[in-house]
Design an enzyme around this catalytic site. Sequence first.
Site, PDB file in Angstrom:
ATOM      1  N   CYS A 166      73.665   5.382 -14.740  1.00 20.17           N
ATOM      2  CA  CYS A 166      74.094   6.713 -14.301  1.00 20.17           C
ATOM      3  C   CYS A 166      75.197   6.608 -13.249  1.00 20.17           C
ATOM      4  CB  CYS A 166      72.882   7.467 -13.740  1.00 20.17           C
ATOM      5  SG  CYS A 166      73.311   9.050 -13.014  1.00 20.17           S
ATOM      6  N   CYS A 217      74.928   9.132 -10.331  1.00 16.62           N
ATOM      7  CA  CYS A 217      73.919   8.782  -9.332  1.00 16.62           C
ATOM      8  C   CYS A 217      74.402   7.656  -8.422  1.00 16.62           C
ATOM      9  CB  CYS A 217      72.621   8.306  -9.999  1.00 16.62           C
ATOM     10  SG  CYS A 217      72.101   9.279 -11.398  1.00 16.62           S
ATOM     11  N   ASP A 218      75.062   6.658  -8.991  1.00 16.33           N
ATOM     12  CA  ASP A 218      75.269   5.413  -8.240  1.00 16.33           C
ATOM     13  C   ASP A 218      76.713   5.089  -7.866  1.00 16.33           C
ATOM     14  OD1 ASP A 218      72.554   4.959  -8.272  1.00 16.33           O
ATOM     15  OD2 ASP A 218      72.615   3.938 -10.205  1.00 16.33           O
TER      16      ASP A 218
END
Length: 306
Positions: free
Chosen positions: A129, A132-133
């Site tokens: 993701c 997200c990261d």
Amino acid sequence: MYDVVIIGGGPSGLTAAIYASRAGLNALIIEKAGCGGQMAITDALENYPGFSSVNGFELASKLEEQARNFGAAIIYEEVVEISDGAVKKVKTVGAQYETKTIIIASGTNAKKLGAAGEENFIGRGVSFCAVCDAPFYKNKTVAVVGGGDSAIQEAIYLSKFASSVFVLHRRDKLRAAKSLQNKMLSHQNISVIYDVAPEEICGKEKIEKFIISNVKTGEKTDLKVDGIFVFIGLTPNSAFLQYVALDENGYIIADENMKTNIAGIFACGDVRKKHLRQVVTAASDGAQAAVSALDYIEKQGDSLVK
Ligand code: NAP
């Protein structure tokens, strides 16, 4: 007893809930994690009608609010089994729900690479993701594995944070839509390495190198990267189903009205066997599944009432 239990709260499940509850059905969504599914971890959707660009999490939140406003209930549990009958049952880890109809909108999960070392670094260097990261990789070097829409879209997102993004693809031609490929060209810090396969992810505390091999020559290269983002396709979340007909890849076989092989059980969105997996087609499927559930309940009449 519910009129309809919807398994999954992605765009197809939420749309099914909006249509079902607006039509007066008593609808319950059972969602494993958080509503929105894959869409919620997408930075920008540029092909959802009516928006030149919309953040996936924002769109998911709006759909969830709309479903709740029409009266749909949402609970966060994992479904482990469903059973058929005039009264159908949906079992979760700790409870059981009775319902007249079931809509399966359980979506897909990201495939893992299967390369040596991958398991050691999931969550600390290997990610599925970008939204997200990506912030963890400011001014760092990352590899993106895959050549489809997700890989290119996420590589573009990562290029805003990382200093260099290597897209590693196993063939000499990308699968992604031309529009995404063209957009990628304007990001100078993205480069594509063709004809390579992942071999091994090495490091002690963190990733130190990614060994890749050329699929034509067999030549191995050590790529110095800080993070690896994997976008090599999806697997359908259908393992909990026992009697619903699946194709050879585990996708649910349903007709254009979202009917499965079992009366009163419908499937919609990415978990359904189909050609085009997009938010707009998921939403369309969800609407149809809810209308089919309503038709089924009306035709069955009192025979469904316990
Ligand atoms: P995908 O279209 O299945 O692409 C997967 C990519 O990973 C392909 O390039 C494939 O290579 C490669 N691959 C598969 N297995 C691999 C392995 N073991 N090792 C290395 N590479 C491997 O998956 P996706 O990109 O996640 O997209 C899924 C669906 O969502 C698609 O229908 C896509 O159109 C849709 N989507 C749309 C958008 C958008 O419209 N903006 C964004 C994201 C996703 P090959 O090409 O050689 O098969």
